[in-house]
Enzyme design. Structure first.
Site, PDB file in Angstrom:
ATOM      1  CB  CYS A   7      42.256 -58.878 100.235  1.00  9.73           C
ATOM      2  SG  CYS A   7      42.931 -60.277  99.335  1.00  9.73           S
ATOM      3  NE  ARG A  13      45.627 -56.861 101.276  1.00  8.77           N
ATOM      4  CZ  ARG A  13      44.961 -55.759 100.974  1.00  8.77           C
ATOM      5  NH1 ARG A  13      44.904 -54.772 101.839  1.00  8.77           N
ATOM      6  NH2 ARG A  13      44.346 -55.646  99.809  1.00  8.77           N
ATOM      7  CG  ASP A 125      48.144 -55.199  98.587  1.00  7.92           C
ATOM      8  OD1 ASP A 125      48.853 -56.238  98.626  1.00  7.92           O
ATOM      9  OD2 ASP A 125      47.379 -54.944  97.642  1.00  7.92           O
TER      10      ASP A 125
END
Length: 162
Positions: A7, A13, A125
């Protein structure tokens, strides 16, 4: 087999995915799979996981405490069998960082390409939102990890039958 989950900052994440996916791999007996997570940015190198991400994982029975943020490249793309980007921008960044290296497109994919409910979609996100965003990410990560591990188990069984 080597898998990387990537990410932007490696504090939300991708580390959530790494923790959940590692547990699912271990439960399936795929302990020989090397799994790492990393971020394309360098802002959080060495930091622990975002406190909200860690709390969400802890609340679901996972252990987030070993994670420390790393920046890609953990190695070059070619040294991984599967590189899973959390969103389209991360995917583009990975391919840009690969430069002139020949990259097998099947090896670099979106994480949610394995999600039965969201192939081709981004993992949202949650960083600038509330706790509910982290809960949503965990739901996506668990569902996608289950599907990915199921596929790996099936693929290994097919190879063993040959």
């Amino acid at each position: 087999m080597r898998i990387a989950v990537v990410c932007l900052g490696n504090i939300c994440r991708s580390p959530m995915a790494e923790v959940v996916l590692r547990e699912r791999l271990d439960e399936a007996g795929l302990t020989d799979v090397e799994l790492v997570s990393a971020g394309t940015g360098d802002w959080h190198i060495g930091e622990r996981m975002d406190r909200r991400a860690a709390a969400t994982l802890r609340g679901a029975g996972y252990d987030p405490d070993r994670h420390r943020a790393k920046q890609w490249p953990v190695g070059d793309l070619a040294s991984y069998d599967l590189v899973l980007a959390m969103d389209q921008q991360n995917l583009a960044d990975l391919l840009r960082l690969a430069g002139d290296d020949e990259v097998d497109a099947a090896r670099v994919r979106l994480f949610r390409d394995f999600d039965p409910d969201g192939a081709g979609l981004d993992v949202p996100d949650p960083y600038y939102g509330g706790n509910d965003g982290f809960t949503k990410v965990l739901e996506i990560v668990e569902r996608t990890s289950d599907a990915l591990v199921g596929r790996l188990v099936r693929d290994r069984a097919e190879v063993a039958e040959r």
